[in-house]
Motif scaffolding. Structure first.
Motif, PDB file in Angstrom:
ATOM      1  N   VAL A  59       7.507   8.133 -10.345  1.00  0.00           N
ATOM      2  CA  VAL A  59       6.079   7.801 -10.448  1.00  0.00           C
ATOM      3  C   VAL A  59       5.485   7.374  -9.099  1.00  0.00           C
ATOM      4  O   VAL A  59       4.427   7.881  -8.709  1.00  0.00           O
ATOM      5  N   PRO A  60       6.118   6.470  -8.326  1.00  0.00           N
ATOM      6  CA  PRO A  60       5.513   6.111  -7.039  1.00  0.00           C
ATOM      7  C   PRO A  60       5.369   7.291  -6.079  1.00  0.00           C
ATOM      8  O   PRO A  60       4.389   7.372  -5.337  1.00  0.00           O
ATOM      9  N   TYR A  61       6.334   8.221  -6.084  1.00  0.00           N
ATOM     10  CA  TYR A  61       6.221   9.386  -5.207  1.00  0.00           C
ATOM     11  C   TYR A  61       5.054  10.267  -5.618  1.00  0.00           C
ATOM     12  O   TYR A  61       4.322  10.769  -4.767  1.00  0.00           O
TER      13      TYR A  61
ATOM     14  N   ARG B 104       1.661  10.897  -3.288  1.00  0.00           N
ATOM     15  CA  ARG B 104       1.184  12.246  -2.954  1.00  0.00           C
ATOM     16  C   ARG B 104      -0.248  12.446  -3.441  1.00  0.00           C
ATOM     17  O   ARG B 104      -1.055  13.081  -2.762  1.00  0.00           O
ATOM     18  N   LEU B 105      -0.583  11.907  -4.591  1.00  0.00           N
ATOM     19  CA  LEU B 105      -1.960  11.958  -5.075  1.00  0.00           C
ATOM     20  C   LEU B 105      -2.879  11.211  -4.111  1.00  0.00           C
ATOM     21  O   LEU B 105      -3.988  11.667  -3.807  1.00  0.00           O
TER      22      LEU B 105
ATOM     23  N   LEU C  82      11.604  -3.115   1.908  1.00  0.00           N
ATOM     24  CA  LEU C  82      11.473  -4.000   0.742  1.00  0.00           C
ATOM     25  C   LEU C  82      11.541  -3.224  -0.569  1.00  0.00           C
ATOM     26  O   LEU C  82      12.156  -3.689  -1.536  1.00  0.00           O
ATOM     27  N   ALA C  83      10.946  -2.046  -0.603  1.00  0.00           N
ATOM     28  CA  ALA C  83      11.000  -1.231  -1.823  1.00  0.00           C
ATOM     29  C   ALA C  83      12.445  -0.855  -2.146  1.00  0.00           C
ATOM     30  O   ALA C  83      12.873  -0.932  -3.302  1.00  0.00           O
ATOM     31  N   SER C  84      13.206  -0.468  -1.133  1.00  0.00           N
ATOM     32  CA  SER C  84      14.603  -0.093  -1.363  1.00  0.00           C
ATOM     33  C   SER C  84      15.442  -1.290  -1.801  1.00  0.00           C
ATOM     34  O   SER C  84      16.317  -1.156  -2.659  1.00  0.00           O
ATOM     35  N   ILE C  85      15.174  -2.450  -1.225  1.00  0.00           N
ATOM     36  CA  ILE C  85      15.910  -3.656  -1.613  1.00  0.00           C
ATOM     37  C   ILE C  85      15.624  -3.992  -3.070  1.00  0.00           C
ATOM     38  O   ILE C  85      16.537  -4.293  -3.850  1.00  0.00           O
TER      39      ILE C  85
ATOM     40  N   VAL D 120       8.366  -2.050  -7.879  1.00  0.00           N
ATOM     41  CA  VAL D 120       7.983  -1.145  -6.790  1.00  0.00           C
ATOM     42  C   VAL D 120       6.944  -0.157  -7.287  1.00  0.00           C
ATOM     43  O   VAL D 120       5.933   0.090  -6.625  1.00  0.00           O
ATOM     44  N   MET D 121       7.172   0.404  -8.471  1.00  0.00           N
ATOM     45  CA  MET D 121       6.243   1.371  -9.047  1.00  0.00           C
ATOM     46  C   MET D 121       4.859   0.747  -9.226  1.00  0.00           C
ATOM     47  O   MET D 121       3.839   1.342  -8.859  1.00  0.00           O
TER      48      MET D 121
END
Length: 185
Positions: free
Chosen positions: A29-31, A35-36, A155-158, A168-169
């Protein structure tokens, strides 16, 4: 019977199939949203004319490269974090996260300085000589905000490594919505 709330970490340490599907859904969803967001930004820039689109398009790969630095640090940190979580050495997780963020900040300062000092030659090398002034206008905030891009990737990866991918989403969704709303019409 009261329903027990499942922690993010317990969710990913639970049933493997369910954990994989859950993490996959909240990572896709975040990707899609980002992109949107790029699509909406490009549509807005298109209203400024073809030179503005060209300038933004020439600078966009630098944005992706800077973002990838943060994601790269984040992936390295998340792999280490996941190993320590698996070994039940939770006290090391905070050290790894702190070091990843500090390294990211250190690297981002270097990247910002390089971009700011060599902005002219960089734009020439990437083919922006016809739209150099507009490309500078797009590149300056990118150069000065490199630490934000890099830190957000780390931070998102952590958070994802700790099972908090849904957080994150939500943060990406909120950021994209704010950006889309604030784009002038």
């Amino acid at each position: 019977m009261a329903e027990e709330k499942i922690s993010d970490l317990d969710r990913i340490l639970g049933a493997p199939r369910g954990a994989i599907l859950y993490m996959m859904a909240v990572m896709i969803v975040p990707y899609i949203i980002s992109r949107l967001n790029i699509f909406v930004d490009t549509a807005w820039v298109a209203e400024l004319g073809p030179d503005a689109v060209t300038a933004a398009s020439v600078v966009k790969p630098l944005y992706f490269i800077i973002s990838c630095v943060g994601v790269g640090f984040g992936i390295g940190a998340s792999a280490c974090i996941s190993c320590y979580i698996g070994r039940k050495k939770i006290e090391r997780v905070e050290d790894i996260a702190t070091n990843a963020v500090l390294c990211g900040i250190f690297i981002s300062v270097g990247i910002s300085l390089i971009l700011l000092v060599f902005i002219g030659p960089i734009l020439y090398i990437i083919g922006a000589e016809n739209v150099q002034e507009q490309a500078r206008e797009y590149m300056f905030p990118l150069s000065t905000c490199a630490s934000i891009l890099i830190s957000s990737g780390i931070l998102a990866s952590i958070l994802k490594a700790e099972g908090a991918a849904k957080k994150v989403m939500v943060s990406v969704l909120l950021g994209a919505v704010v950006n889309i709303v604030l784009d002038p019409t």
